[in-house]
Design an enzyme around this catalytic site. Sequence first.
Site, PDB file in Angstrom:
ATOM      1  N   GLY A 221     -12.037 -32.753   0.679  1.00 16.02           N
ATOM      2  CA  GLY A 221     -10.648 -33.141   0.857  1.00 16.02           C
ATOM      3  C   GLY A 221      -9.845 -32.036   1.490  1.00 16.02           C
ATOM      4  N   PRO A 223      -7.006 -29.135   2.222  1.00 14.41           N
ATOM      5  CA  PRO A 223      -6.628 -28.016   1.385  1.00 14.41           C
ATOM      6  C   PRO A 223      -5.447 -28.379   0.470  1.00 14.41           C
ATOM      7  CG  PRO A 223      -6.699 -27.356   3.689  1.00 14.41           C
ATOM      8  CD  PRO A 223      -6.893 -28.832   3.649  1.00 14.41           C
ATOM      9  N   GLY A 224      -5.482 -27.900  -0.727  1.00  9.13           N
ATOM     10  CA  GLY A 224      -4.351 -28.061  -1.634  1.00  9.13           C
ATOM     11  C   GLY A 224      -4.312 -29.368  -2.382  1.00  9.13           C
ATOM     12  N   THR A 225      -5.350 -30.193  -2.268  1.00 10.01           N
ATOM     13  CA  THR A 225      -5.321 -31.475  -2.962  1.00 10.01           C
ATOM     14  C   THR A 225      -5.839 -31.357  -4.397  1.00 10.01           C
ATOM     15  OG1 THR A 225      -7.393 -31.917  -1.847  1.00 10.01           O
ATOM     16  CG2 THR A 225      -5.450 -33.033  -1.001  1.00 10.01           C
ATOM     17  N   LYS A 227      -8.948 -29.597  -5.403  1.00 13.03           N
ATOM     18  CA  LYS A 227     -10.404 -29.594  -5.593  1.00 13.03           C
ATOM     19  C   LYS A 227     -10.809 -28.538  -6.614  1.00 13.03           C
ATOM     20  CE  LYS A 227     -10.996 -28.949  -1.194  1.00 13.03           C
ATOM     21  NZ  LYS A 227      -9.591 -29.091  -0.803  1.00 13.03           N
ATOM     22  N   HIS A 443      -0.241 -49.213  13.804  1.00 14.45           N
ATOM     23  CA  HIS A 443      -1.566 -48.921  14.331  1.00 14.45           C
ATOM     24  C   HIS A 443      -2.645 -49.270  13.305  1.00 14.45           C
ATOM     25  CE1 HIS A 443      -4.431 -46.287  16.684  1.00 14.45           C
ATOM     26  NE2 HIS A 443      -5.021 -46.290  15.494  1.00 14.45           N
ATOM     27  N   GLU A 444      -2.462 -48.764  12.095  1.00 14.30           N
ATOM     28  CA  GLU A 444      -3.486 -49.003  11.068  1.00 14.30           C
ATOM     29  C   GLU A 444      -3.539 -50.478  10.664  1.00 14.30           C
ATOM     30  OE1 GLU A 444      -5.730 -46.925  10.411  1.00 14.30           O
ATOM     31  OE2 GLU A 444      -4.786 -45.222  11.420  1.00 14.30           O
ATOM     32  N   HIS A 447      -5.740 -52.282  13.090  1.00 14.93           N
ATOM     33  CA  HIS A 447      -7.164 -52.169  12.767  1.00 14.93           C
ATOM     34  C   HIS A 447      -7.531 -53.155  11.661  1.00 14.93           C
ATOM     35  CE1 HIS A 447      -8.179 -48.697  15.133  1.00 14.93           C
ATOM     36  NE2 HIS A 447      -7.362 -47.883  14.510  1.00 14.93           N
ATOM     37  N   ASP A 520     -10.226 -43.498  18.219  1.00 12.77           N
ATOM     38  CA  ASP A 520     -10.725 -44.871  18.286  1.00 12.77           C
ATOM     39  C   ASP A 520     -11.400 -45.114  19.626  1.00 12.77           C
ATOM     40  OD1 ASP A 520      -9.529 -45.349  15.865  1.00 12.77           O
ATOM     41  OD2 ASP A 520      -7.653 -46.016  16.784  1.00 12.77           O
TER      42      ASP A 520
HETATM   43  P1  ADP Z   1      -7.787 -27.025  -3.233  1.00  8.23           P
HETATM   44  O1  ADP Z   1      -8.858 -26.315  -3.974  1.00  8.23           O
HETATM   45  O2  ADP Z   1      -8.092 -28.472  -3.014  1.00  8.23           O
HETATM   46  O3  ADP Z   1      -7.376 -26.360  -1.970  1.00  8.23           O
HETATM   47  P2  ADP Z   1      -6.279 -26.243  -5.499  1.00  8.23           P
HETATM   48  O4  ADP Z   1      -7.067 -26.864  -6.587  1.00  8.23           O
HETATM   49  O5  ADP Z   1      -6.512 -24.792  -5.264  1.00  8.23           O
HETATM   50  O6  ADP Z   1      -6.490 -27.029  -4.158  1.00  8.23           O
HETATM   51  O7  ADP Z   1      -4.750 -26.529  -5.778  1.00  8.23           O
HETATM   52  C1  ADP Z   1      -3.787 -25.507  -5.746  1.00  8.23           C
HETATM   53  C2  ADP Z   1      -2.711 -25.781  -6.771  1.00  8.23           C
HETATM   54  O8  ADP Z   1      -1.943 -26.918  -6.413  1.00  8.23           O
HETATM   55  C3  ADP Z   1      -3.264 -26.091  -8.144  1.00  8.23           C
HETATM   56  O9  ADP Z   1      -3.433 -24.928  -8.867  1.00  8.23           O
HETATM   57  C4  ADP Z   1      -2.193 -26.967  -8.740  1.00  8.23           C
HETATM   58  O10 ADP Z   1      -1.146 -26.224  -9.281  1.00  8.23           O
HETATM   59  C5  ADP Z   1      -1.653 -27.708  -7.551  1.00  8.23           C
HETATM   60  N1  ADP Z   1      -2.308 -28.997  -7.390  1.00  8.23           N
HETATM   61  C6  ADP Z   1      -3.081 -29.373  -6.352  1.00  8.23           C
HETATM   62  N2  ADP Z   1      -3.512 -30.628  -6.497  1.00  8.23           N
HETATM   63  C7  ADP Z   1      -3.030 -31.071  -7.668  1.00  8.23           C
HETATM   64  C8  ADP Z   1      -3.150 -32.309  -8.373  1.00  8.23           C
HETATM   65  N3  ADP Z   1      -3.870 -33.328  -7.877  1.00  8.23           N
HETATM   66  N4  ADP Z   1      -2.520 -32.431  -9.553  1.00  8.23           N
HETATM   67  C9  ADP Z   1      -1.805 -31.407 -10.044  1.00  8.23           C
HETATM   68  N5  ADP Z   1      -1.657 -30.228  -9.430  1.00  8.23           N
HETATM   69  C10 ADP Z   1      -2.249 -30.042  -8.245  1.00  8.23           C
HETATM   70 ZN    ZN Z   2      -6.939 -45.928  14.949  1.00 11.84          ZN
END
Ligand code: ADP
Ligand code: ZN
Length: 631
Positions: A221, A223-225, A227, A443-444, A447, A520
């Site tokens: 996924g 960055p920042g989601t 993981k 667009h979506e 599709h 596409d």
């Molecule tokens: P990744 O590893 O996907 O880049 P991180 O796990 O390092 O992301 O997320 C960084 C910070 O952002 C986490 O420590 C948290 O505070 C916040 N964060 C990110 N995603 C979530 C989520 N789904 N729910 C709650 N907090 C989140």
């Molecule tokens: Zn498309």
Amino acid sequence: MTEPPPSSMARYGVWYVLALILLLSIFQYYSAMQQSVEISYSEFRHLVQIKGVDDLVVSTDSITGSLLPKGVDELAKERKKPDLPQTLEKQFDKKKPIFSAVRLEDQDLVKLLAKDNISYRAVQEKTWLTSLLAWVFPFLLLIGIWVYFFRKIGSGAGGLMTVGKSKAKVYVQDETKVTFQDVAGVEEAEEELKEIIEFLKTPAKFQVLGGNLPKGVLLVGPPGTGKTLLARAVAGEAGVPFMSLSGSDFVEMFVGVGAARVRDLFATAQEKAPCIIFIDELDAIGKARGLSPMGGPEERENTLNQLLSEMDGFDTRKGVIIMAATNRPEILDPALIRPGRFDRHILVDRPSLKGREDILKIHTRNIKISPEANLHTLAARTPGMVGSDLANIVNEAALLAARRNKSSVEMDDFEAAIDRVVAGLEKRNRVMNPREKEIVAYHETGHALVAEALPTTDRVHRVSIIPRGIGALGYTMQLPTEDRYLMTKTELEDRMAVMMGGRVAEELTFNEISTGAQNDLYRATDIARSMVREYGMSEHLGPITFERERRPLFLDTMLSPGSKDYSEATALEIDQEVAALLNRAHQRAKDVLEKDREVLEKAAKILLEKEVLEGEELREILNSHGQEQTA
Ligand code: ADP
Ligand code: ZN
Ligand code: MG
């Protein structure tokens, strides 16, 4: 968190020895200076002539001996220092003063000494101490410099002495207090991870059944989601140790260190089972072999190979799960994602509207927010943002409120924080403006509607306008209903029509086309070209294939041009056929969408509002619309 303290003796021992030797040699030098009077060679010859010296020790490049009183007086006269005898007397404390002179090449020195009857002896220059200083000292100095530089380079690795010792931090359960309570907006991923948790909690139950458990779980996924957070939450939920390492930790200057780390990490994990090994940023080591433009880093390959072989020789039933995270799955070495390795992929996607609200809730848990602040509104204002962005916004807002001397965080603090974060993100091109969002929604939907209308295509699983990855601003996900090994011509043509659906929807709605369809078109063109060149599916050209066996790229460019095994005329025909196929696909998409413009409008508007449409919801829209029409 229980990294052993680095053994200071081992680390600094070399330095102590070096410093000692340096001190010794300085001491030796000064004491030697103290104990003798330095005289020039001409002075020495003069003193020999007047018999002012005795007991000479002649070595290859110096002469030492004692100064007789006569010599001292003469020297005082020569140097115009009348107090010299007194100073020397004090310095040498009743012993004969010792002099030293640098020896020059002098043929008749011996003759001279014999003539004046002065006692002398010759010595081999090197005593054990001088040889120590002359040989061992520079050698040690070199080692010292070497150690110093490598410690600088490898400082991230904890220095030379700890090289190869894995830095995997063992997070014991009470330190990983993260649970699923702290993660939101990624329910699907959580759901998929529950089985893993179950297994880690009671490995015995699974051992009895002998089922095949996943060895490696890859979280994919942007960055920042969340993981990393999710991986830690799995450890927290299962109550097992969590050993985490970042892919970049493996990549070292030293040959063999990365591989040693991997070995070490897996050995430790075996001891701690059940536990989780987590490799963050897997792409740093897992890049496909031979992808590097320099052709250089063999080291990374060694590490990767070690990782692969460790994973193979690993018995999951002992209770060790290997998790990894990456935001660039496409560059991973195919060997890494083969069955038996990271074969389970879990998508950790950008959160939806609802997900964003939940994430905001989590991050405002420990913050005093004013009752009138509405998290739903905030979530609606932050499309495309990920968990870390939202955490950032909450933090900024709290800081702002504090700066404004408020007792709780109010809506305008949040708004200001959003503006600030958005400004940062816009530079990185991740937040869409409303106009773009609208285009993407149509667009979506295009599709999706074409996919639903054509008979052979897979049902739509989900339509989303939450941007993901770097290129895609939205996506339409179709789930195949069965595994496919063969595809018919009709299916390929339908597929191309679906790909054209996005662009056609844009044309119909806005009378304008955007760059959004690039991927596409690329994929559709690829299909069309394969149909003509490989599968012999062109009516005009007939059952013929033009595809030669693929050679390595450089060979191809070296051999071409002129290596085509068909004529220019055929090449032209191929191009025409490909274009014809594409145009036909475009027309088919257009037919579908033009037939019912209203449903396109309706679905796109709903998508624009909700950002995500599940397949079922889409079909409901289609059905209810159909009923309205017939009613
Ligand atoms: P990744 O590893 O996907 O880049 P991180 O796990 O390092 O992301 O997320 C960084 C910070 O952002 C986490 O420590 C948290 O505070 C916040 N964060 C990110 N995603 C979530 C989520 N789904 N729910 C709650 N907090 C989140
Ligand atoms: Zn498309
Ligand atoms: Mg991370």
